[in-house]
Design an enzyme around this catalytic site. Structure first.
Site, PDB file in Angstrom:
ATOM      1  CE  LYS A  84      44.745   5.980   6.845  1.00  0.00           C
ATOM      2  NZ  LYS A  84      43.594   6.903   6.873  1.00  0.00           N
ATOM      3  CG  ASN A 129      42.568  18.169   9.510  1.00  0.00           C
ATOM      4  OD1 ASN A 129      42.989  19.305   9.576  1.00  0.00           O
ATOM      5  ND2 ASN A 129      43.301  17.153   9.025  1.00  0.00           N
ATOM      6  CB  CYS A 184      34.596  10.612   9.451  1.00  0.00           C
ATOM      7  SG  CYS A 184      36.250   9.958   9.597  1.00  0.00           S
ATOM      8  CB  CYS A 241      38.481  35.818   2.397  1.00  0.00           C
ATOM      9  SG  CYS A 241      39.662  34.465   2.185  1.00  0.00           S
TER      10      CYS A 241
HETATM   11 ZN   LIG Z   1      38.870  33.504   0.200  1.00  0.00          ZN
END
Ligand SMILES: [Zn+2]
Length: 250
Positions: A84, A129, A184, A241
């Protein structure tokens, strides 16, 4: 200073109220790293190169397949089986010979790719992804590089500009909730929303690189092609996080 042919070429942008020669020159000197040369990446690459970008890095490890062709119009039937990045480079280069294009047939952010990525003014994530998007998000936070990420699946697309060091949340904070996660291949994908999301990413990149409009970092835009709605959310930090927490507290 812009050359005479550049004044002519970019005249429609230069006529815009908030665009000037300085912004156009900034774009000419800018480097963008583009992860993913699929449906989103086609839009981003073609728009940025045509608008006057100086240097583009194309990063993707896929080859062109038949199922790509409805969304990835830089490729044609003669591109099937080609890498690609190489097939896209050929077409993109024909849009503007002067743009410098480097290709990397990989998704692995090793020391070689990392060295190149660090020269980018911004990274645009057009991968398809979740693992790839999380890895790119983490790289951007580790190295303080602005990021524009997007995802599309089914009839929904999401786009979010992220700036490490700002108080908003990162992609890892929201990856489990609002962003489409399925590939997809699993859920199908509606071609026009891919083009729209890619152009949205290109617009945010141009806003940032030329200064023509502000970028509201940390805002997630969600487009629903079935309801024809565009909704915007402010993404707050997830206290758990460990990607944006470290940067924010340092
Ligand atoms: Zn974060």
């Amino acid at each position: 200073m812009l050359r005479a042919d550049e004044y002519s070429r970019y005249s429609r942008h230069l006529l815009l109220e908030n665009m000037d020669e300085e912004g156009q020159l900034a774009l000419k000197q800018a480097t963008v790293a583009l992860f993913g040369v699929g449906g989103l990446g086609h839009q981003v690459g073609a728009t940025l190169i045509s608008a006057g970008l100086g240097k583009l890095m194309l990063i993707d490890d896929d080859i062109v397949e038949l199922s790509n062709l409805p969304r990835q119009w830089l490729f044609d039937e003669g591109s099937l089986g080609l890498a690609k990045v190489e097939a896209a480079k050929q077409r993109l280069q024909s849009l503007r010979r002067e743009c410098h294009i480097d290709t990397f047939k990989t998704y692995i952010i090793d020391s070689n790719l990392s060295e190149h990525l660090l020269t980018a003014d911004i990274i645009v994530d057009c991968t398809d992804n979740l693992d790839g998007r999380l890895a790119i998000n983490q790289f951007c936070y580790q190295h303080n590089v602005p990021l524009i990420t997007a995802a599309a699946s089914g009839m929904i697309s999401t786009i979010m500009p992220i700036k490490p060091g700002e108080p908003h949340g990162c992609y890892a904070c929201i990856s489990g909730s609002v962003s489409p996660q399925t590939h997809c291949v699993d859920k199908g994908i509606y071609s026009p929303i891919v083009a729209m999301a890619g152009q949205f990413q290109a617009m945010l990149a141009l806003n940032y690189l030329t200064g023509i409009a502000p970028v509201n970092w940390g805002q997630l835009h969600r487009f629903d092609a079935e309801k024809l709605t565009l909704r915007t959310f402010n993404v707050g930090r997830d206290p758990a996080c460990n990607v944006c927490r470290d940067t924010h507290e340092s």
